[in-house]
Design a protein around this motif. Structure first.
Motif, PDB file in Angstrom:
ATOM      1  N   GLU A 121       0.712  -1.142  -0.059  1.00  0.00           N
ATOM      2  CA  GLU A 121      -0.133  -0.098   0.158  1.00  0.00           C
ATOM      3  C   GLU A 121       0.832   1.142   0.113  1.00  0.00           C
ATOM      4  OE1 GLU A 121      -3.478   0.072   2.904  1.00  0.00           O
ATOM      5  OE2 GLU A 121      -2.555  -2.248   3.396  1.00  0.00           O
ATOM      6  N   ALA A 122       0.533   2.145  -0.891  1.00  0.00           N
ATOM      7  CA  ALA A 122       1.475   3.429  -0.931  1.00  0.00           C
ATOM      8  C   ALA A 122       2.849   3.370  -0.964  1.00  0.00           C
ATOM      9  CB  ALA A 122       0.943   4.374   0.038  1.00  0.00           C
ATOM     10  N   GLY A 123       3.283   2.263  -1.619  1.00  0.00           N
ATOM     11  CA  GLY A 123       4.786   2.116  -1.873  1.00  0.00           C
ATOM     12  C   GLY A 123       5.628   1.488  -0.629  1.00  0.00           C
ATOM     13  N   ARG A 124       4.576   0.603   0.182  1.00  0.00           N
ATOM     14  CA  ARG A 124       5.013  -0.043   1.316  1.00  0.00           C
ATOM     15  C   ARG A 124       4.674  -1.406   1.471  1.00  0.00           C
ATOM     16  NH1 ARG A 124       7.676   3.689   0.750  1.00  0.00           N
ATOM     17  NH2 ARG A 124       8.457   5.617   2.047  1.00  0.00           N
ATOM     18  N   VAL A 125       5.324  -2.326   2.064  1.00  0.00           N
ATOM     19  CA  VAL A 125       4.682  -3.665   2.196  1.00  0.00           C
ATOM     20  C   VAL A 125       4.116  -3.524   3.613  1.00  0.00           C
ATOM     21  CG1 VAL A 125       5.400  -6.101   2.810  1.00  0.00           C
ATOM     22  CG2 VAL A 125       6.488  -5.023   0.833  1.00  0.00           C
ATOM     23  N   THR A 126       2.722  -3.675   3.901  1.00  0.00           N
ATOM     24  CA  THR A 126       2.096  -3.633   4.994  1.00  0.00           C
ATOM     25  C   THR A 126       1.655  -4.868   5.523  1.00  0.00           C
ATOM     26  OG1 THR A 126       0.053  -3.382   3.609  1.00  0.00           O
ATOM     27  CG2 THR A 126       0.874  -1.327   4.478  1.00  0.00           C
ATOM     28  N   GLN A 127       1.989  -5.745   4.947  1.00  0.00           N
ATOM     29  CA  GLN A 127       1.556  -7.341   5.426  1.00  0.00           C
ATOM     30  C   GLN A 127       2.273  -8.357   4.501  1.00  0.00           C
ATOM     31  OE1 GLN A 127      -2.320  -7.960   6.491  1.00  0.00           O
ATOM     32  NE2 GLN A 127      -2.025 -10.017   7.763  1.00  0.00           N
ATOM     33  N   GLU A 128       2.650  -9.518   5.011  1.00  0.00           N
ATOM     34  CA  GLU A 128       3.212 -10.498   4.031  1.00  0.00           C
ATOM     35  C   GLU A 128       2.966 -11.796   5.097  1.00  0.00           C
ATOM     36  OE1 GLU A 128       7.383  -9.901   3.673  1.00  0.00           O
ATOM     37  OE2 GLU A 128       7.511 -11.707   2.368  1.00  0.00           O
ATOM     38  N   GLY A 129       2.699 -12.776   4.269  1.00  0.00           N
ATOM     39  CA  GLY A 129       2.623 -14.193   4.839  1.00  0.00           C
ATOM     40  C   GLY A 129       1.956 -15.119   4.073  1.00  0.00           C
ATOM     41  N   THR A 130       1.512 -16.387   4.621  1.00  0.00           N
ATOM     42  CA  THR A 130       0.759 -17.260   3.889  1.00  0.00           C
ATOM     43  C   THR A 130      -0.469 -16.761   3.700  1.00  0.00           C
ATOM     44  OG1 THR A 130      -0.229 -18.535   6.011  1.00  0.00           O
ATOM     45  CG2 THR A 130       2.271 -19.257   4.951  1.00  0.00           C
ATOM     46  N   LEU A 131      -1.405 -17.266   2.780  1.00  0.00           N
ATOM     47  CA  LEU A 131      -2.815 -16.856   2.502  1.00  0.00           C
ATOM     48  C   LEU A 131      -3.589 -17.093   3.869  1.00  0.00           C
ATOM     49  CD1 LEU A 131      -3.650 -16.134  -0.091  1.00  0.00           C
ATOM     50  CD2 LEU A 131      -4.479 -18.289  -0.622  1.00  0.00           C
ATOM     51  N   GLY A 132      -3.224 -18.103   4.716  1.00  0.00           N
ATOM     52  CA  GLY A 132      -4.020 -18.478   6.030  1.00  0.00           C
ATOM     53  C   GLY A 132      -3.606 -17.291   6.904  1.00  0.00           C
ATOM     54  N   ASP A 133      -2.301 -16.992   6.891  1.00  0.00           N
ATOM     55  CA  ASP A 133      -2.036 -15.720   8.042  1.00  0.00           C
ATOM     56  C   ASP A 133      -2.631 -14.578   7.778  1.00  0.00           C
ATOM     57  OD1 ASP A 133      -0.044 -17.305   8.920  1.00  0.00           O
ATOM     58  OD2 ASP A 133       1.529 -16.590   7.881  1.00  0.00           O
ATOM     59  N   VAL A 134      -2.707 -14.320   6.244  1.00  0.00           N
ATOM     60  CA  VAL A 134      -3.462 -12.861   6.041  1.00  0.00           C
ATOM     61  C   VAL A 134      -4.899 -12.798   6.042  1.00  0.00           C
ATOM     62  CG1 VAL A 134      -3.596 -11.390   4.092  1.00  0.00           C
ATOM     63  CG2 VAL A 134      -1.356 -12.509   4.759  1.00  0.00           C
ATOM     64  N   THR A 135      -5.449 -14.094   5.713  1.00  0.00           N
ATOM     65  CA  THR A 135      -6.897 -14.043   5.830  1.00  0.00           C
ATOM     66  C   THR A 135      -7.560 -14.091   7.204  1.00  0.00           C
ATOM     67  OG1 THR A 135      -7.071 -16.357   5.419  1.00  0.00           O
ATOM     68  CG2 THR A 135      -7.540 -14.846   3.362  1.00  0.00           C
ATOM     69  N   SER A 136      -6.664 -14.824   7.944  1.00  0.00           N
ATOM     70  CA  SER A 136      -7.244 -14.935   9.406  1.00  0.00           C
ATOM     71  C   SER A 136      -6.772 -13.563  10.264  1.00  0.00           C
ATOM     72  CB  SER A 136      -6.607 -16.194  10.044  1.00  0.00           C
ATOM     73  OG  SER A 136      -5.005 -16.216  10.128  1.00  0.00           O
ATOM     74  N   ARG A 137      -5.696 -12.946   9.982  1.00  0.00           N
ATOM     75  CA  ARG A 137      -5.269 -12.007  10.750  1.00  0.00           C
ATOM     76  C   ARG A 137      -4.964 -10.636   9.866  1.00  0.00           C
ATOM     77  NH1 ARG A 137      -3.337 -13.738  16.332  1.00  0.00           N
ATOM     78  NH2 ARG A 137      -4.880 -15.372  16.656  1.00  0.00           N
ATOM     79  N   PRO A 138      -5.958  -9.976   9.077  1.00  0.00           N
ATOM     80  CA  PRO A 138      -5.619  -8.909   8.506  1.00  0.00           C
ATOM     81  C   PRO A 138      -5.180  -7.797   9.323  1.00  0.00           C
ATOM     82  CG  PRO A 138      -8.063  -9.251   8.742  1.00  0.00           C
ATOM     83  CD  PRO A 138      -7.372 -10.409   9.412  1.00  0.00           C
ATOM     84  N   ARG A 139      -4.432  -7.071   8.740  1.00  0.00           N
ATOM     85  CA  ARG A 139      -3.732  -5.894   9.460  1.00  0.00           C
ATOM     86  C   ARG A 139      -3.845  -4.788   9.198  1.00  0.00           C
ATOM     87  NH1 ARG A 139      -0.520  -8.574  12.941  1.00  0.00           N
ATOM     88  NH2 ARG A 139      -0.271  -6.801  13.864  1.00  0.00           N
ATOM     89  N   PRO A 179      -6.841  -1.727   7.310  1.00  0.00           N
ATOM     90  CA  PRO A 179      -8.267  -1.590   6.632  1.00  0.00           C
ATOM     91  C   PRO A 179      -8.419  -2.186   5.209  1.00  0.00           C
ATOM     92  CG  PRO A 179      -7.596   0.331   7.700  1.00  0.00           C
ATOM     93  CD  PRO A 179      -6.256  -0.543   7.661  1.00  0.00           C
ATOM     94  N   TYR A 180      -7.192  -1.962   4.439  1.00  0.00           N
ATOM     95  CA  TYR A 180      -7.352  -2.197   2.947  1.00  0.00           C
ATOM     96  C   TYR A 180      -7.604  -3.792   2.977  1.00  0.00           C
ATOM     97  CZ  TYR A 180      -5.510  -3.976  -1.529  1.00  0.00           C
ATOM     98  OH  TYR A 180      -5.496  -4.462  -2.659  1.00  0.00           O
ATOM     99  N   VAL A 181      -6.845  -4.464   3.701  1.00  0.00           N
ATOM    100  CA  VAL A 181      -6.863  -6.070   3.727  1.00  0.00           C
ATOM    101  C   VAL A 181      -8.106  -6.398   4.248  1.00  0.00           C
ATOM    102  CG1 VAL A 181      -5.867  -8.127   4.109  1.00  0.00           C
ATOM    103  CG2 VAL A 181      -4.311  -6.201   3.861  1.00  0.00           C
ATOM    104  N   ALA A 182      -8.755  -5.782   5.296  1.00  0.00           N
ATOM    105  CA  ALA A 182     -10.152  -6.231   5.838  1.00  0.00           C
ATOM    106  C   ALA A 182     -11.068  -5.957   4.806  1.00  0.00           C
ATOM    107  CB  ALA A 182     -10.287  -5.492   6.933  1.00  0.00           C
ATOM    108  N   GLU A 183     -11.230  -4.889   4.015  1.00  0.00           N
ATOM    109  CA  GLU A 183     -11.866  -4.544   3.168  1.00  0.00           C
ATOM    110  C   GLU A 183     -12.036  -5.590   2.208  1.00  0.00           C
ATOM    111  OE1 GLU A 183     -12.337  -0.468   2.104  1.00  0.00           O
ATOM    112  OE2 GLU A 183     -13.270  -1.025   0.076  1.00  0.00           O
ATOM    113  N   LEU A 184     -10.731  -6.038   1.643  1.00  0.00           N
ATOM    114  CA  LEU A 184     -10.778  -7.033   0.368  1.00  0.00           C
ATOM    115  C   LEU A 184     -11.303  -8.419   0.968  1.00  0.00           C
ATOM    116  CD1 LEU A 184      -6.906  -7.007  -0.689  1.00  0.00           C
ATOM    117  CD2 LEU A 184      -8.935  -6.468  -2.180  1.00  0.00           C
ATOM    118  N   LEU A 185     -10.892  -8.631   2.286  1.00  0.00           N
ATOM    119  CA  LEU A 185     -11.678  -9.730   2.785  1.00  0.00           C
ATOM    120  C   LEU A 185     -13.124  -9.780   3.235  1.00  0.00           C
ATOM    121  CD1 LEU A 185      -8.528 -10.970   4.914  1.00  0.00           C
ATOM    122  CD2 LEU A 185      -9.252 -11.951   2.699  1.00  0.00           C
TER     123      LEU A 185
END
Lengths: 348, 263, 268
Positions: free
Chosen positions: A209-227, A229-235
């Motif tokens: 987001e905006a030129g920075r990595v805001t979250q990185e991990g396995t698919l499971g990590d990211v979907t279970s623990r979004p960090r 608002p952008y990821v939360a909205e995606l999910l």
């Protein structure tokens, strides 16, 4: 071998600082809103944009490390599937795919044979003699993939490979792409803004987001623990930020009860399906109960998403039957309840 | 509703019509001046045939040289970060706006037998450009090549350079990219620029007569023959002019403004 | 206001075109606006179409004439005589014609374009010009054959015809592929002075004008050709009075003196 990127790129006003690792044999999806720097990251990896600081390397092979090292694109052995494919319009599908091997010094006959085999493998063998303008979107995508694979690259980059396709074709191409990516031995990076692509194709996810990595991990990590608002909205989930005190998270004047004890800055994840709606204050065991008003109703297939406005914003998902039974209308009042066991809280 | 296509206002159309007449009337003039009963015999005299043959050879050579040397130049101008590029481009395009006679004088100053370079060429290789067909070709190339360079450079700038990037990602070196991607992509402009340069070379007069002279069979190209025939046989001059006119018009019409569609 | 600018622009173009076509018929000899109409002397302007070889001499003659007649403006049109006669036959406006041969004058008298009798006012001789120092050692017309590229005037231009006559008299043939042809005597001379022509045949007056940029090799009298320059007033002249005065001036003592200064041979 694994791709390691730790790069800073400045392009005009835009500034990208990204650190990511893409292991061999896995598909790493780079997900982010448009303008986040996804394509710039790809360009830095295949060498069309030199980085200003940092290092890009595959295994031990350094591709770019200013000020000393810069490997030109033609020597990087990186296969790229471009967003609009960029198939050479004056060459046939076969010649497009044979281009890379030829450029790398294969004989014309070997290059054509390899190209024909690849086209066959991706299912467009009978279109080998066609020019790109005669190919359908799905066929062009497959030719582009074959062209990128034909050079036997160390690394495969796919820039929005499905974005240009219509919905029907996309499903089919996505399914096949999954198969071809599984066969690829090196690291594959898939840039997309569509979470469905990431879910369907990727093993790992990197959010930019905006030129920075805001979250990185396995698919499971990211979907279970979004960090973010952008990821939360995606999910499509509710993500609240608060401060943990025992078995509750304090938001602005409201507290959310949790099953697990929490301390310090905390993210609270509430799935819309976990939110129950009532006309009157429920006397259920749910420890989280808020009186809210209905901001918006959206029918999504079999479900209705209800945007609630109260002490904070919350999205609930209920059946159309429940909407009718409760007589929910936009602007009306409603009670929302969430069981403490349905609240996921984790450190921010 | 967009059923009616918007047209420019009537006064503009009228003014444009006047301008078209301005270009068309001289053409009609030369057509009605032609003595059609003698055109064929005027064009088949040995002098006329010599001039036609010479013009054809020298202009084709000039167009060929323009392509051979103009393409790398266009590449450099379009793709590289050479210093003082505007100055460089101005230098190359100068012959387009310079009176060709001035170009001829400049060529003479640089390559006549008494100039250092011309003298050296003659002493070392026995090469004399003045009064030789090679000089006529050189003068024509000098005047015609800018038309080719400007056309091809524009096309290179205008093309989608991501195709070149794609080729590089496939392992193609720059020369391979140029040969297999850039050139085929801009091929129509190469053809258009080449034809434009050819047409310009065919009509070249001032630089040729000044630098290469006016020697029958060697440097007396069509335009020079027209000029000389004006003194003696006007019918022949008009007949030769008609050939130039027809060929040039044919070239320009067949290009359909392609050299403009670059950027 | 805004809406009017377009028709105005279109009109402007039309007016310009019409003006351009009118000025043709009005001719350059129309009296100068604002000239002192009451002055007893001559006034107005005349155009003199003269052979290229007369360029420098006539410029001086014209200056002298303007000194005597301050209200008269003399304009010159120098080119090969053949080009000039063609232009006049095509209707180009001029008041006087001074070619380098009588053939071109005859074209106009035959077409009844000359008012009165043309008169021969001066003569000229041919000369061989070579590079300074005459590196090829050219002494006679015969030396020109095979010496390299020779610069001659166009075959139908007076200086070209005279040169052909002289070569014929001397029995010399130069291969056409060794001849570069100038459209007038000036261009022919330039091919020797600035170009790579080994030698050329021009008028004595032009050789003199080129100074030390060439070396002149004179021709023996038996092969030389004398160019005769006639002058005549055009019947189409709109200022015949001034035109006649200029012609008289050229034929008179002062004009003849200037011509002699430039190396021309007196008419008689």
């Amino acid at each position: 071998m694994t791709l390691h990127v730790d790069a800073a790129v400045r392009l005009g006003d835009f500034d990208l600082r990204a650190e990511l690792v893409a292991p061999a044999g896995q598909v790493t999806a780079v997900l982010g809103p448009s303008g986040a720097g996804k394509t710039t990251l790809l360009r830095a990896i295949w060498g069309s944009v030199p980085i200003d600081a940092g290092t890009i390397r595959t295994g031990d092979r350094v591709l770019d490390s200013p000020p000393g090292t810069f490997v030109v694109p033609e020597e990087r052995r990186v296969g790229v599937v471009f967003q609009d494919y960029l198939l050479f319009p004056h060459l046939t599908a076969l010649e497009n795919v044979a281009f890379g091997p030829r450029a790398r010094g294969w004989s014309a006959r070997d290059a054509r044979a390899a190209a024909a085999a690849l086209l066959e493998r991706v299912g467009v063998g009978s279109q080998a003699g066609l020019k790109p303008r005669s190919l359908s979107g799905g066929q062009a995508q497959r030719v582009a993939l074959a062209r990128a694979l034909a050079t036997e690259p160390d690394l495969l980059l796919l820039d929005e490979p499905l974005a240009a396709l219509d919905v029907g074709t996309r499903v089919e191409v996505r399914r096949d792409l999954r198969r071809y990516l599984a066969d690829f031995a090196g690291p594959a990076i898939l840039v997309t803004h569509d979470p469905v692509d990431a879910l369907a194709l990727a093993d790992r996810v990197v959010i930019i987001e905006a030129g920075r990595v805001t979250q990185e991990g396995t698919l499971g990590d990211v979907t279970s623990r979004p960090r973010t608002p952008y990821v939360a909205e995606l999910l499509g989930v509710n993500l609240l930020v608060g401060s943990g005190v025992g078995h509750a998270v304090e938001l602005d004047g409201v507290s959310v009860a949790t099953a697990q004890p929490v301390e310090g800055p905390t993210l609270v994840l509430i799935r819309p399906s976990s939110v129950a709606l009532h006309l009157h204050q429920p006397d259920s065991s749910a420890r989280n109960q808020w009186s809210m008003s209905i901001g918006e109703l959206n029918l999504l297939g079999e479900r209705v998403r209800v945007r609630l406005v109260g002490p904070f914003e919350l999205v609930a998902e209920v059946t159309p039957d429940a909407v009718a039974a409760l007589g929910l209308v936009e602007g009306g009042s409603v009670w929302a309840s969430v069981k403490a066991t349905d609240v996921t809280a984790y450190r921010a | 509703m967009s059923r009616v296509r918007r047209r420019p206002p009537a006064p503009v159309v009228a003014a444009a019509g006047v301008t078209i007449l301005f270009f068309a009337i001289p053409l009609v003039g030369i057509l009605q001046r032609a003595n059609w009963s003698t055109v064929w015999s005027d064009l088949t005299t040995s002098g006329a045939r010599d001039a036609l043959r010479l013009s054809l050879i020298s202009s084709v050579l000039a167009a060929g040289l323009s392509i051979a040397f103009g393409t790398p130049l266009a590449w450099v101008l379009a793709r590289s970060a050479v210093p003082a590029k505007p100055l460089l481009r101005g230098l190359v395009l100068l012959p387009m706006v310079l009176p060709p006679v001035v170009g001829g004088v400049a060529l003479l100053a640089a390559f006549s037998l008494r100039s250092p370079i011309g003298g050296w060429l003659h002493d070392a290789f026995g090469l004399q450009l003045t009064f030789a067909t090679s000089g006529a070709v050189m003068a024509e190339t000098f005047v015609a090549m800018p038309f080719y360079v400007i056309t091809v450079e524009g096309a290179m700038r205008g093309m989608d350079q991501r195709y070149e990037d794609a080729a590089a990602s496939l392992g193609a070196r720059r020369l391979t990219v140029f040969r297999r991607v850039t050139l085929p992509t801009i091929a129509p402009s190469v053809v258009a620029g080449g034809m434009l340069a050819w047409a310009r070379a065919l009509g070249e007069f001032g630089a040729t007569i000044t630098f290469a002279g006016n020697v029958m069979g060697r440097t007396r190209t069509l335009p020079l023959a027209v000029y000389l025939e004006l003194e003696s046989n006007q019918d022949a001059a008009v007949a030769l002019s008609l050939v130039l006119l027809a060929v040039s018009l044919l070239v320009l019409v067949s290009l359909r403004g392609r050299w403009l569609s670059s950027s | 206001m805004r809406a009017r600018t377009e028709p105005v622009a279109a009109l402007l173009v039309l007016v310009m075109l019409i003006a351009a076509s009118c000025s043709d018929s009005a001719g350059p000899s129309s009296p100068e606006a604002g000239s002192k109409g009451e002055a007893p002397g001559l006034s107005g302007s005349v155009v003199v179409s003269a052979a290229a070889s007369l360029t420098d001499a006539f410029a001086d003659v014209g200056e002298d004439f303007s000194e005597i007649h301050p209200d008269v403006k003399v304009m010159f049109n120098f080119d090969s005589s053949t080009t000039l006669s063609t232009q006049i036959l095509e209707g180009a406006p001029a008041d006087l014609f001074a070619p380098a041969d009588e053939a071109n004058m005859r074209k106009l008298t035959d077409a009844n374009l000359i008012s009165g009798e043309p008169k021969v006012f001066t003569r000229n001789e041919l000369v061989i010009v070579t590079k300074p120092g005459n590196p090829e050692g050219i002494e006679t017309l015969a030396d020109l054959a095979g010496a390299g590229v020779i610069s001659l005037c166009g075959e139908k231009v007076p200086c070209g015809k005279y040169a052909a006559e002289a070569l014929a008299k001397a029995g010399v043939t130069i291969d056409e592929s060794s001849i570069t042809r100038g459209q007038d005597v000036g261009a022919t001379l330039t091919a020797v002075t600035d170009g790579d022509a080994v030698a050329g045949i021009v008028y004595v007056t032009d050789a003199a004008k080129a100074g030390d940029k060439v070396e002149a090799v004179s021709l023996p009298e038996d092969v030389n050709v004398i160019a005769t320059y006639p002058i005549g007033v055009l019947s189409g002249s709109t200022n015949i009075e001034v035109a006649r005065a200029f012609m008289d001036h050229v034929l008179g003592g002062e004009g003849q003196e200037v011509l002699a200064d430039f190396g021309f041979v007196p008419a008689s």
